[in-house]
Structure formats: structure tokens, C-alpha cells
Design an enzyme around this catalytic site. Structure first.
Site, PDB file in Angstrom:
ATOM      1  N   HIS A  11       0.833  -1.223   0.000  1.00 61.75           N
ATOM      2  CA  HIS A  11       0.000   0.000   0.000  1.00 61.75           C
ATOM      3  C   HIS A  11       0.861   1.265   0.000  1.00 61.75           C
ATOM      4  CE1 HIS A  11      -3.281  -2.747   1.317  1.00 61.75           C
ATOM      5  NE2 HIS A  11      -2.318  -3.271   2.043  1.00 61.75           N
ATOM      6  N   SER A  24      15.069  22.164 -14.686  1.00 63.36           N
ATOM      7  CA  SER A  24      13.882  22.983 -14.919  1.00 63.36           C
ATOM      8  C   SER A  24      14.336  24.326 -15.434  1.00 63.36           C
ATOM      9  CB  SER A  24      13.105  23.154 -13.617  1.00 63.36           C
ATOM     10  OG  SER A  24      12.282  24.300 -13.706  1.00 63.36           O
ATOM     11  N   LYS A  44      15.979  21.799  -9.415  1.00 63.55           N
ATOM     12  CA  LYS A  44      15.316  20.572  -9.867  1.00 63.55           C
ATOM     13  C   LYS A  44      16.222  19.624 -10.641  1.00 63.55           C
ATOM     14  CE  LYS A  44      11.184  20.027 -10.227  1.00 63.55           C
ATOM     15  NZ  LYS A  44       9.835  20.411 -10.244  1.00 63.55           N
ATOM     16  N   GLU A  50       9.580   9.091 -16.213  1.00 62.50           N
ATOM     17  CA  GLU A  50       8.171   9.475 -16.416  1.00 62.50           C
ATOM     18  C   GLU A  50       7.681   9.067 -17.804  1.00 62.50           C
ATOM     19  OE1 GLU A  50       9.514  13.479 -14.850  1.00 62.50           O
ATOM     20  OE2 GLU A  50       7.351  13.641 -14.621  1.00 62.50           O
TER      21      GLU A  50
END
Ligand code: ARG
Length: 462
Positions: free
Chosen positions: A160, A281, A287, A294
Site C-alpha cells: 500500500h 527545470s 530541480k 516518467e
């Protein structure tokens, strides 16, 4: 060629197709990717026709040579593809006529575009199955190297996405090796099933010429000819099986990609992606975005989409060939391209990433991850029934939670207040290292077990 009607089948047509008809009908925009397979299939067919005395050796030789010339023209980017000629099969044949003249017209004896496209596409998909298997082997090797480096590094195991029990980094890496090995097996199974030749089924019924389908099958590396000509020109389940295997593989990739996205976040810091596999970024200088992970996570969308799309195309089609089936290729091309890209990117990322051993250890030791070890100890050492041990452990977890500490930080007195028989040696099972070392059951996370599995996989992949 005549512009009014197709030179390949225009005998009974007075006028050429409407421009929109040509646009919807043509597949050359994409099936040019089958050029090498088309030429290989034609060469095998021509050689067989000559061996069977259906065409002369001289014509077969001219055809074979001409086809090689065309292949090099295509490879050199010097071939002019024509939409009016519809597809790769007719483009190649029309050019063959220009290159060698009259014998070109004999190539299509005892053959149809229906078995021709079926054989071309099978050969192409077979190559992709091989490429997927090679890609998977490389990925498994990269995962294995990670597993070897951190066979005994402790990290939290999750259910979970809540900390469940400590596991080892090596064990987690090997979980993916197992998944990808089943993907490998699925591509191998699909390949074995698809490796039969439709060539010689002709339009649908076979042919009256004395062809040798075993010979063409052999020449093209198939295990034999398909046994039913109707099936041979109708079947696209070889492509669907490839897409199904690709979908499951992409699903596995997406799960690992998702973990990498989570693990590389500032909150987790379980892994650091190398500069090669991170992006910055344009506005936030701090970043390091895991874009590749992704994108791999997202690839399942188009790959499974292709699977569904082709399934829908094929659903309800009467035997045998229908032009609907021309819609098979773009789906498979796109899925295969993106699967190979995702596999290569994942392999690169995994090979280059660094696991943060300290962060893994710290996270493993938080969240009461050794509560099950405590309950097991109560069963083993004090003879409590597991249900009661579960209850006692729950009370101890509540105590630790109230105190804002982890289980090993409770004092013996605090423990005894919950159950007076608890002894000092309970602390031996509360450490995460003890916890993982004790998981010696077959397939368990104990470093000794993990090392056994690493050795087994080393052999399998060698
Ligand atoms: N371009 C066609 C395809 O991809 C080739 C087969 C055409 N056959 C036919 N009878 N029209 O399916």
C-alpha cells in the site's frame, strides 16, 4: 507507368482512382518499413519458382539481382516511393520492371499480395521479438549489477506504499529481473508460435503451380509452412501476441519507472539519477527531474493502445483477407519503436543510477518495520498464539507511536508493561539487519538467499 489506371491490376479499369481513394488506400507511407522483408520474401519465392521449373533459372537470377539493386537503392535513400503504387509490394515490383524488364512480370507467379504482406509482416515482427528479447537481457544484466552491488543493503519493503517490512535492495532489484524474465519468455513463446511461413498460400486458396512451400519457409528461417492457406492470409494473432507481450512488458516498465520517480524525489532520496538521465527545470534551479522514468511510465498508454486498436480491427472480420488488415502495421510499428526505446532508456538509467544506502537504511528503520519480527519472536520464544502476539505487538507499536520513537527505542520496562515475559534478547530481532537476515525461506529477502539468486541469474544470463 500509366497515370490513369494501376499498372499492376488496371487491366479492366478505364480510369485511375479518385485522389481521396488513393489517399485512404495507400500504405506506402508506412509499409516502406517492410522493404527489406519484402525483398527477402521475393528472393526466396523467385529462387523456389526456378528450382521447381516454374520460371527459368535465367529469369530467377535476373529477378534476384534486380531485387538486390533495389534494396541498395532503398537503403541509400535513392528509391522513389509512389503513392499511386499503393504499397511496398507494388513499389518494389514496378521498380523491378524498370531495372530488369520483362522477367519482373514473372515474380508474382503463384503468389498474391495477401501471402506476401503476411510473410513480410511476420518477418518484421519476428525481428522485433528478437530485439525485445535482446533489450530485456540487457536490462536484466543492469538490474543484476545493481542487485550485486547492494545484495545486503536494507531498505523498506512496502505494501500500500506504506512501510511494511525491511527488505534488501538486491531483493527488490531481483523482483524486476523475475518480471522481465517472464516478459522475455513471452516474446520467445510468441516468436516460436509465429515462426511458420504463410508464403505460398497465394490469395487464399493455395495455387495450382507446383510450388515448394517448405523450401521458401526454410530459406526465410521459418520452422515450416503454415498448414492452412485460409489461416495463413487471415492470421494476425502473431502481431497481437507481440503486442500483448509488449503491453505486459511496458506495464512492468511503468511500475519500475514509477518507483524510480518516487525514489528520486527529495522526500525519498533512495536513488540519484546520473546527470545523463536527469533534466533540469527552466525556472527552478534546484530541480533534477526524472523525465526518462516518467516517459517510460507513460509508454504503456500507446503500447497497450496499439494492442486494443489491432484487436478491434481484427474483431469480427470474416475470412480471409480484408483491407481492414492494412491497419495492423502502424500500430505494431509504433508499439515496437516505443518499447525498444523504453527498454533502452530503462537500461541506461538503471546502469547509471546510484542507490543511497544510508537513506535506504534510515527509511527501513522507521515506520515500525520490524513489528512482524517482534510478533514472530513472541510466538517463537514465548509460545504465544500468533493472534495474541499480533495484539501485543500492536500495543507496543501504539506505545512507541505515543512516545514518538521506533520499536527498538522502547526500554525493556516499557515492553514488560505490555507483556511481562518479554526478555532483553527481543532487541536482537528488532534491528533491520536481523530482520532481513532471518528471512531465509526460499525466495525470501535474506542476503544469503539473494546472493544465491544472483548467482543463478548470472548463470542464466551468461
Ligand atoms: N498493402 C496491403 C496490406 O498492407 C497489402 C495486401 C493487399 N492485398 C489486397 N488484396 N489488396 O494489407
Amino acid at each position: 507507368m500509366t497515370k490513369t489506371s494501376n499498372q499492376m491490376w488496371g487491366g479492366r479499369f478505364a480510369a485511375g482512382p479518385d485522389a481521396i481513394m488513393e489517399a485512404i488506400n495507400a500504405s506506402i507511407g508506412f509499409d516502406r518499413r517492410l522493404a527489406a522483408q519484402d525483398i527477402a520474401g521475393s528472393r526466396a519465392h523467385a529462387a523456389m519458382l526456378a528450382a521447381q521449373g516454374i520460371i527459368t533459372d535465367k529469369d530467377a537470377e535476373a529477378i534476384g539481382k534486380g531485387l538486390l539493386t533495389i534494396l541498395s537503392e532503398i537503403e541509400a535513400g535513392k528509391f522513389e516511393f509512389s503513392t499511386a503504387l499503393e504499397d511496398i509490394h507494388m513499389n518494389v515490383e514496378a521498380r523491378l520492371k524498370e531495372v530488369i524488364g520483362e522477367p519482373a512480370g514473372r515474380l508474382h507467379t503463384a503468389r498474391s499480395r495477401n501471402d506476401q504482406v503476411a510473410v513480410d509482416f511476420r518477418l518484421w515482427v519476428r525481428d522485433q521479438a528478437d530485439a525485445a528479447m535482446a533489450g530485456l537481457r540487457a536490462l536484466m544484466a543492469a538490474l543484476l549489477a545493481q542487485a550485486e552491488a547492494g545484495a545486503d543493503w536494507v531498505m523498506p519493503g512496502f505494501t500500500h506504499l506504506q512501510t511494511a517490512q525491511p527488505v534488501t535492495w538486491g531483493h527488490h532489484m531481483l523482483a524486476y529481473v523475475e518480471m522481465f524474465s517472464r516478459d522475455l519468455g513471452r516474446f520467445g513463446d510468441a516468436r516460436a508460435r509465429m515462426n511458420f511461413s504463410p508464403l505460398g498460400a497465394a490469395a487464399l486458396a493455395g495455387t495450382s503451380f507446383p510450388i515448394d512451400r517448405h523450401a521458401t519457409a526454410r530459406a526465410l528461417g521459418f520452422d515450416g509452412p503454415m498448414a492452412n492457406s485460409l489461416d495463413a492470409v487471415s492470421d494476425r494473432d502473431f502481431a497481437l501476441e507481440f503486442l500483448a507481450a509488449a503491453s505486459i512488458c511496458a506495464m512492468h516498465l511503468s511500475r519500475f519507472a514509477e518507483e524510480l520517480v518516487i525514489w528520486s524525489s527529495a522526500q525519498f532520496r533512495f536513488v540519484r539519477m546520473s546527470d545523463k538521465w536527469s533534466t533540469g527545470s527552466s525556472i527552478m534551479p534546484q530541480k533534477r527531474n526524472p523525465d526518462a522514468a516518467e516517459l517510460i511510465r507513460a509508454k504503456i498508454g500507446r503500447i497497450f493502445g496499439a494492442n486494443v486498436a489491432l484487436m478491434m480491427v481484427m474483431k469480427g472480420l470474416p475470412l480471409t483477407y480484408s483491407k481492414d488488415m492494412q491497419e495492423d502495421k502502424e500500430q505494431v510499428f509504433d508499439a515496437a519503436d516505443n518499447l525498444m526505446l523504453a527498454l533502452a532508456a530503462m537500461t541506461g538509467m538503471v546502469g547509471d543510477m546510484t542507490a543511497n544506502r544510508d537513506a535506504l537504511r534510515a527509511a527501513a528503520a522507521s515506520g515500525f518495520s520490524t513489528a512482524t519480527d517482534l510478533a514472530d519472536w513472541l510466538v517463537r520464544e514465548l509460545g504465544l498464539p500468533f493472534r495474541e502476539a499480533h495484539h501485543v505487538t500492536g500495543a507496543l507499536v501504539a506505545r512507541a507511536e505515543a512516545k514518538g520513537c521506533d520499536l527498538p527505542e522502547l526500554s525493556l520496562d516499557e515492553m514488560r508493561a505490555v507483556h511481562q515475559a518479554i526478555r532483553q534478547d527481543v532487541f536482537e530481532v528488532l534491528g533491520v539487519e536481523n530482520s532481513v537476515a532471518s528471512r531465509m525461506s526460499y525466495g525470501g529477502t535474506a542476503p544469503a538467499r539473494v546472493r544465491e539468486q544472483i548467482a543463478r541469474w548470472r548463470e542464466v544470463l551468461a
